[in-house]
Each structure stands twice: as structure tokens, then as C-alpha cells.
Write an enzyme that holds these catalytic residues in place. Structure first.
Site, mmCIF file in Angstrom:
data_model
loop_
_atom_site.group_PDB
_atom_site.id
_atom_site.type_symbol
_atom_site.label_atom_id
_atom_site.label_comp_id
_atom_site.label_asym_id
_atom_site.label_seq_id
_atom_site.Cartn_x
_atom_site.Cartn_y
_atom_site.Cartn_z
ATOM 1 N N ARG A 1 -12.889 2.784 -1.458
ATOM 2 C CA ARG A 1 -11.698 1.943 -0.722
ATOM 3 C C ARG A 1 -11.187 2.954 0.316
ATOM 4 O O ARG A 1 -11.194 4.189 0.274
ATOM 5 C CB ARG A 1 -10.610 1.367 -1.537
ATOM 6 C CG ARG A 1 -11.040 0.414 -2.507
ATOM 7 C CD ARG A 1 -9.910 -0.459 -2.788
ATOM 8 N NE ARG A 1 -10.250 -1.556 -3.380
ATOM 9 C CZ ARG A 1 -10.576 -1.989 -4.657
ATOM 10 N NH1 ARG A 1 -9.963 -1.242 -5.483
ATOM 11 N NH2 ARG A 1 -10.769 -3.213 -4.934
ATOM 12 N N THR A 2 -10.654 2.496 1.509
ATOM 13 C CA THR A 2 -10.246 3.437 2.664
ATOM 14 C C THR A 2 -8.898 4.121 2.044
ATOM 15 O O THR A 2 -8.042 3.486 1.594
ATOM 16 C CB THR A 2 -9.727 2.306 3.775
ATOM 17 O OG1 THR A 2 -10.827 1.354 4.026
ATOM 18 C CG2 THR A 2 -9.469 3.104 4.866
ATOM 19 N N LEU A 3 -9.250 5.401 2.329
ATOM 20 C CA LEU A 3 -7.919 6.337 1.776
ATOM 21 C C LEU A 3 -7.469 6.801 2.903
ATOM 22 O O LEU A 3 -6.068 7.062 2.913
ATOM 23 C CB LEU A 3 -8.735 7.404 0.817
ATOM 24 C CG LEU A 3 -9.253 6.970 -0.275
ATOM 25 C CD1 LEU A 3 -10.066 7.947 -0.962
ATOM 26 C CD2 LEU A 3 -8.264 6.537 -1.226
ATOM 27 N N ASN B 1 -8.215 -2.217 0.812
ATOM 28 C CA ASN B 1 -9.046 -1.683 1.646
ATOM 29 C C ASN B 1 -8.946 -1.987 3.211
ATOM 30 O O ASN B 1 -9.781 -2.791 3.564
ATOM 31 C CB ASN B 1 -10.371 -2.233 0.839
ATOM 32 C CG ASN B 1 -11.603 -1.531 1.477
ATOM 33 O OD1 ASN B 1 -11.592 -0.300 2.246
ATOM 34 N ND2 ASN B 1 -12.957 -2.108 1.306
ATOM 35 N N PRO B 2 -7.904 -1.470 3.712
ATOM 36 C CA PRO B 2 -7.532 -2.099 4.816
ATOM 37 C C PRO B 2 -8.504 -1.336 6.078
ATOM 38 O O PRO B 2 -9.397 -0.237 5.965
ATOM 39 C CB PRO B 2 -6.210 -1.204 5.030
ATOM 40 C CG PRO B 2 -6.022 -0.156 4.405
ATOM 41 C CD PRO B 2 -7.071 -0.343 2.988
#
Lengths: 255, 252
Positions: free
Chosen positions: A31-33, A135-136
Site C-alpha cells: 500500500r502507499t506509504l 491505499n491513497p
């Protein structure tokens, strides 16, 4: 050709309840971090006959000013433009999707095209759904254009927070420049009293403030102007004149 | 007279003893009983024109165009069953959009023609489906070269300098052969295509038709543009005038 006659809208569900971590089922996936290559502020203001938006052309790699001519302003159609700050890979991905939608609409020739309000609404749904899956798309978008003869200006961020205003800014711009833009609007008695020249010089002044004070800002920028009765124009790169002579007054600057 | 394929024409998956696929041949008949579609490669562009036969004056004009955009740079004209043509157009649009998204550039027409051909051919191999009852002409102006492909219900396709399908295809093809395509500008090609459609139109059988015209040329910067307004009126007047001249010649 698919054999199904009707497909129900996708059901995202589960948001906030039992979130299965994607790496259980798909170990390589993450996921986007954090954003990696980023764009800084986007500024925009309405004026009496349209709306103007500016964004510098820098892609920062952390504190490294790595890519110095990244276009961040997207011309969607004659009446709509959009620009993003934040992760530039996510921006480029979303921009491709938007462009493809715009082409699809063009070729169907129904006379229906993305209005800025419909693009703003669509972006809001996309950003909110991605945030709901933790998960933007790590961006803040500003959508500008004209709708039914009136200027339109909308904001969407990676949480799906969305609103419309007469002047907008993202990132550092919202701290350093929004006040200046609001003052310009107040002095003119609202956007209906603001001319194109005044609006442009207000935005340029803000870009200069950002270049002096935001470490991730840059002195080269794009400008998008969407007048009410005419097609949108994206121009650039423009160069910002700046005066750093005050640096010599800083103690230990030259030693 | 048409050969009757009794017993061998129920499924497209069945050959006749002579090696024919009758369902495919019947699909061709659907194309042949529909309004003529014409495609012409000019010196600096491609023109598509369709004799869009309208069966009732109650219809709104241009509600069922037979010229489609497939992406910005490719146009498609169709003859035959219009719903089948729309299905082909939808598939072609998906292919063109996918290609653009993966490759980052517009799909070359030769590639698209191949995909459309594959699609139409696929529907000639199974008994569960029927072949498409339409033929399509695909046009683009790529890298300064005009291109025209024609795909038929069997899936066969060729690249053409000029081609016609539909009711009056023989007459239309003869007319196209008379044109000096290498010298013809696309702007004049629009008028010539209109003239061909008008001259091949059968006044007795089909009273009322709409002229669907489109252009992809150096002037349109490679964009496929449906011809409307002044340019359409000019072409249609040119065609009607040529008809009258021809008719008045007969009086001599």
C-alpha cells in the site's frame, strides 16, 4: 465479448471493518506509504471572466530538486484544467485516466464533455475510495474551469476532502499564500471585481513568496487560464524573477 | 440467382459440400442490401461517405450516423446492420484505447484493422453466434500517408486506395476508379465522394437518405472529423448539381 448481461456496480465494502491486508493474498503488493517524487504547491484564483491556475514545474526527490520541467497542469478540454501536487507518479497515472476518459467522450460526439464540476466530482469519488482502502493516491488536485458561463474552482485531496472556493492553494501555498489571495479578493469586493491582470499578478506574487520561503518550490512555472467564453490556454514555462540580494545581510552568509 | 444452401446453412460452423459457409454469405447479403459506403484515399487525406438510407421522415436528422470515430485519428464507415456496426465500433474503440494506454501512442490503422478482422472472423467459427451483418471501412491519415482498410463479414480485409461496399458498390467502385486519386486533394475528395453517393443512389427504391461524410487529412491535422455545416452543404450541392447536369445531358 462478455456473456454477462448486467454487472452491478463494484462493491468496495469492508472499509473500516475487517481490512484484509493485501500482502496475505498477494505478497508482492504494498500500500502507499509515502510519496516519492513530489510536486509542490498549486495556486488558483477566480477572476471576473474566468479562472487562473499556476503550478511550478519542479519534481522533488525528497530534498533534491531532481526534475526541473515536469508539467503538472493538465488541459482536459476547452472548459476544464486540473493540476496536482503530491506524488507525481500518482498524478501522472490519474492524468492518463482522465485524458483517456476525455478522448472517449470526444469520440462519442454527444456534445457532452467533462465539465469542471463533473471532473471534480469524479476525482472526489476516486480519491475517497482509494483512501477508504488505505491505499491513497497521494495527491491534492485543483480543478479549474468554466461551467454554465461561471468560473469553477474545486479542491480534492488524498483523503477525499473536497470543496469549492473562489481561491485555492495546496501544500505550502495554503499556509503562505491563501491569505494573500483572499486579501486580493477582498480588495476587489469578490472575484467579480478582479481583473485578469490583477489575478495574474497576485498569483505571481504568491509564487515568488513560495520560491523565497518554500524549500521545495521553484522559479519556473506553468499558467492555465480558462476564460468564460473562450478555450482554456495552458502556457509556460514562465520564469520568475527573484531578488536574493538580502542574502548578503545574513550573518555568516559569505565566510 | 442465389444458390440455396438447403441443409448446410443453419450454422456458421457447417461447410457446404462446395466448401462454402452459407451463413457468412448471407451476412454479405445483409451488407449488399444496405446503403452504399465509400472510402477514398486522396493525396493528403482519406474521405469516408455513406448513403444513410432513412426509412421515415419522422426520424430526427443525424440520429443514426453511419460514420463513427474510433479514437481521435481513426474513422469507420459501415454498411449493413447498424447495431452490428455499433458493436464492431465499440470493440474497435476499446482496442484503440487499450493500445493508446499501453503504448502511449495512437494505434496504427494496420494494427486496428487486423484486430477488427480477428473479431469479425471469430464470429464465423462457432454455431453459438452469428457473423456480423456489416462491412466496415476504416480510415486514417498516418505519418503523411492516407490509409483505408475494408473489413467484410467473413473477416477478410484489405488495404485500399479506394473502395465501396453496400447496395451500389459496383457502380461506386467504377466511379472511384475514374478518379485520379494521387492528384485529388482531400477537400475536393469530400465533394467527389458526395457526388459518387448521390449518383449511385437509387431514387426509386429508397426515396430519402442522409449523406454521412467524414474527413481525416493533413488539414485536420490527422484528426477524424465528421463533415458538417458549410463544407457538408458545399459537397452535397456539388453532388446534386452534378446529378442535374447528368440528367440534363440525357435530354439531348
Amino acid at each position: 465479448m462478455s456473456a454477462s448481461f448486467y454487472t452491478k456496480p463494484a462493491n468496495n465494502g469492508n472499509a473500516g471493518v475487517a481490512m484484509e491486508t493485501s500482502w496475505d493474498s498477494n505478497p508482492g503488493r504494498q500500500r502507499t506509504l509515502q510519496p516519492i517524487t513530489t510536486g509542490a504547491s498549486v495556486l488558483a484564483i477566480k477572476y471576473n471572466a474566468g479562472v487562473i491556475m499556476v503550478a511550478d514545474t519542479l519534481g522533488s526527490y525528497g530534498s533534491l530538486a531532481k526534475f526541473r520541467s515536469i508539467p503538472r497542469v493538465l488541459r482536459v478540454n476547452d472548459a476544464t484544467v486540473a493540476a496536482a501536487s503530491g506524488d507525481l507518479a500518482d498524478m501522472q497515472f490519474l492524468n492518463t485516466v482522465v485524458e483517456n476518459h476525455a478522448i472517449d467522450e470526444e469520440i462519442h460526439e454527444h456534445g457532452i464533455a467533462y465539465s469542471p464540476a463533473s471532473l471534480h466530482s469524479w476525482l472526489t469519488r476516486v480519491m475517497y475510495n482509494r483512501r477508504s482502502r488505505i491505499n491513497p493516491l497521494w495527491n491534492t488536485y485543483i480543478v479549474a474551469g468554466t461551467e454554465a458561463g461561471q468560473p469553477f474552482l474545486g479542491y480534492v485531496n488524498m483523503l477525499g476532502v473536497a470543496f469549492k472556493e473562489d481561491c485555492l492553494a495546496t501544500g505550502f501555498g495554503s499556509h503562505l499564500c491563501l491569505g494573500l489571495l483572499r486579501e486580493a479578493l477582498d480588495a476587489a469586493g469578490g472575484y467579480a471585481g478582479l481583473t485578469e491582470e490583477t489575478a495574474t499578478s497576485a498569483l505571481e506574487a504568491c509564487l515568488r513568496v513560495l520560491y523565497y520561503r518554500d524549500c521545495r518550490a521553484y522559479n519556473q512555472y506553468q499558467l492555465a487560464n480558462v476564460p468564460v467564453a473562450k478555450p482554456a490556454q495552458v502556457s509556460g514555462p514562465h520564469f520568475l524573477q527573484s531578488d536574493w540580494s538580502v542574502a548578503k545581510l545574513v550573518k555568516h552568509y559569505t565566510e | 440467382m442465389s444458390s440455396i444452401g438447403t441443409g448446410y446453412d443453419l450454422d456458421v460452423s457447417e461447410y457446404s459440400p462446395e466448401g462454402k459457409l452459407f451463413q457468412v454469405e448471407y451476412a454479405h447479403k445483409a451488407v449488399e442490401s444496405s446503403g452504399t459506403a465509400v472510402g477514398i484515399c486522396c493525396r493528403d487525406g482519406v474521405v469516408l461517405a455513406v448513403e444513410n438510407i432513412v426509412t421515415s421522415k419522422l426520424y430526427e436528422t443525424n440520429c443514426n450516423r453511419r460514420v463513427f470515430h474510433i479514437d481521435r485519428h481513426i474513422g469507420m464507415a459501415a454498411s449493413g446492420l447498424l447495431p452490428d456496426a455499433r458493436a464492431v465500433a465499440r470493440h474497435a474503440r476499446e482496442e484503440a484505447a487499450d493500445y493508446r494506454q499501453s503504448h502511449g501512442e495512437p494505434m496504427p490503422l494496420s494494427e486496428l484493422a487486423s484486430r477488427v478482422s480477428n473479431l469479425m472472423h471469430a464470429y464465423t467459427m462457432y454455431s453459438a453466434v452469428r457473423p456480423f451483418g456489416c462491412g466496415v471501412l476504416l480510415a486514417a491519415f498516418e505519418n503523411g500517408r492516407p490509409q483505408l482498410y475494408g473489413v467484410e463479414p467473413s473477416g477478410v480485409y484489405y488495404s485500399y486506395h479506394g473502395y465501396a461496399i453496400g447496395k451500389a458498390k459496383q457502380n461506386a467502385r467504377t466511379e472511384i476508379e475514374k478518379l485520379k486519386l494521387a492528384e485529388l486533394s482531400a477537400a475536393n475528395g469530400v465533394k467527389e465522394a458526395a457526388k459518387i453517393i448521390y449518383s449511385c443512389h437509387d431514387e426509386v427504391k429508397d426515396k430519402y437518405f442522409e449523406l454521412d461524410l467524414s474527413l481525416t487529412s493533413a488539414e485536420t491535422a490527422g484528426r477524424h472529423v465528421i463533415v458538417t455545416g458549410e463544407q457538408w452543404t458545399e459537397a452535397s450541392n456539388y453532388a446534386k448539381a452534378a446529378l442535374e447536369e447528368h440528367d440534363s445531358d440525357d435530354d439531348v
